[in-house]
Design a protein around this motif. Structure first.
Motif, PDB file in Angstrom:
ATOM      1  N   GLU A  31      43.624  61.137  53.680  1.00 13.60           N
ATOM      2  CA  GLU A  31      44.695  62.009  52.982  1.00 13.60           C
ATOM      3  C   GLU A  31      44.948  61.265  51.674  1.00 13.60           C
ATOM      4  O   GLU A  31      45.512  60.128  51.524  1.00 13.60           O
ATOM      5  CB  GLU A  31      45.816  61.916  53.804  1.00 13.60           C
ATOM      6  CG  GLU A  31      46.921  62.878  53.207  1.00 13.60           C
ATOM      7  CD  GLU A  31      48.173  62.960  54.094  1.00 13.60           C
ATOM      8  OE1 GLU A  31      49.271  62.996  53.478  1.00 13.60           O
ATOM      9  OE2 GLU A  31      48.028  63.045  55.184  1.00 13.60           O
ATOM     10  N   SER A  33      46.862  61.227  47.845  1.00 16.75           N
ATOM     11  CA  SER A  33      48.168  61.660  47.618  1.00 16.75           C
ATOM     12  C   SER A  33      47.979  62.378  46.370  1.00 16.75           C
ATOM     13  O   SER A  33      47.184  62.096  45.562  1.00 16.75           O
ATOM     14  CB  SER A  33      48.764  60.607  47.698  1.00 16.75           C
ATOM     15  OG  SER A  33      48.486  59.606  46.664  1.00 16.75           O
ATOM     16  N   LEU A  34      48.970  63.097  46.112  1.00 14.91           N
ATOM     17  CA  LEU A  34      49.137  63.759  44.540  1.00 14.91           C
ATOM     18  C   LEU A  34      49.751  62.775  43.704  1.00 14.91           C
ATOM     19  O   LEU A  34      50.687  61.864  43.928  1.00 14.91           O
ATOM     20  CB  LEU A  34      50.254  65.025  44.945  1.00 14.91           C
ATOM     21  CG  LEU A  34      49.781  66.206  45.677  1.00 14.91           C
ATOM     22  CD1 LEU A  34      50.640  67.532  45.709  1.00 14.91           C
ATOM     23  CD2 LEU A  34      48.412  66.650  45.111  1.00 14.91           C
ATOM     24  N   GLU A  48      45.479  66.130  42.317  1.00 17.76           N
ATOM     25  CA  GLU A  48      44.653  65.288  43.431  1.00 17.76           C
ATOM     26  C   GLU A  48      43.276  65.119  43.029  1.00 17.76           C
ATOM     27  O   GLU A  48      42.467  66.050  42.853  1.00 17.76           O
ATOM     28  CB  GLU A  48      44.567  66.205  44.692  1.00 17.76           C
ATOM     29  CG  GLU A  48      44.289  65.415  45.840  1.00 17.76           C
ATOM     30  CD  GLU A  48      44.408  66.377  47.080  1.00 17.76           C
ATOM     31  OE1 GLU A  48      44.547  65.927  48.095  1.00 17.76           O
ATOM     32  OE2 GLU A  48      44.086  67.419  47.097  1.00 17.76           O
ATOM     33  N   ASP A  88      55.601  66.556  47.929  1.00 17.65           N
ATOM     34  CA  ASP A  88      55.176  66.823  49.680  1.00 17.65           C
ATOM     35  C   ASP A  88      55.332  68.298  49.866  1.00 17.65           C
ATOM     36  O   ASP A  88      54.159  68.700  50.493  1.00 17.65           O
ATOM     37  CB  ASP A  88      56.296  66.076  50.415  1.00 17.65           C
ATOM     38  CG  ASP A  88      56.227  64.512  50.401  1.00 17.65           C
ATOM     39  OD1 ASP A  88      55.084  63.903  50.144  1.00 17.65           O
ATOM     40  OD2 ASP A  88      57.132  63.852  50.847  1.00 17.65           O
ATOM     41  N   ARG A  91      51.847  69.500  48.666  1.00 14.57           N
ATOM     42  CA  ARG A  91      50.704  69.242  49.399  1.00 14.57           C
ATOM     43  C   ARG A  91      50.902  70.150  50.451  1.00 14.57           C
ATOM     44  O   ARG A  91      49.786  70.465  51.096  1.00 14.57           O
ATOM     45  CB  ARG A  91      51.173  67.789  49.781  1.00 14.57           C
ATOM     46  CG  ARG A  91      49.816  67.191  50.636  1.00 14.57           C
ATOM     47  CD  ARG A  91      49.990  65.725  51.130  1.00 14.57           C
ATOM     48  NE  ARG A  91      50.266  65.056  49.767  1.00 14.57           N
ATOM     49  CZ  ARG A  91      51.533  64.216  49.715  1.00 14.57           C
ATOM     50  NH1 ARG A  91      52.512  64.272  50.469  1.00 14.57           N
ATOM     51  NH2 ARG A  91      51.515  63.475  48.498  1.00 14.57           N
TER      52      ARG A  91
END
Length: 95
Positions: A31, A33-34, A48, A88, A91
């Motif tokens: 995963e 993260s941004l 990303e 979040d 995402r």
């Protein structure tokens, strides 16, 4: 070292070993993260890797999450009180 159970005894007749297929390694999806980068005094670009996911615009105390790679055509998806929460939401909307 203390053993808490009895050791199993070996039987007199050896067991035949059955060849088992090699187990494939289990890999969890990574995963990423941004990353938010301030591009204007009130606008963050969310990326990303090399891909632009969206933008977060600061409107007073509210962070407005905008989904889309181009700022002019991005769509509002959330209004948050925290930059991390806004990222979040981006995402989650992307997935």
């Amino acid at each position: 070292m203390t053993l808490t159970t009895d050791r199993p005894s070996r039987s007199a007749a050896p067991r035949a070993r059955v060849a088992q297929p090699a187990a494939r390694p289990r890999t969890a999806p990574v995963e990423r993260s941004l990353v938010a980068t301030l591009v204007l005094p009130d606008v963050y670009r969310a990326t990303e890797g090399d891909e632009v996911v969206g933008y977060v615009q600061l409107a007073g105390p509210v962070y407005v999450a905008l989904l889309g790679s181009v700022y002019n055509t991005s769509v509002e998806i959330a209004q948050c009180l925290d930059l991390t929460v806004a990222l979040d939401r981006l995402r989650a909307a992307r997935a």
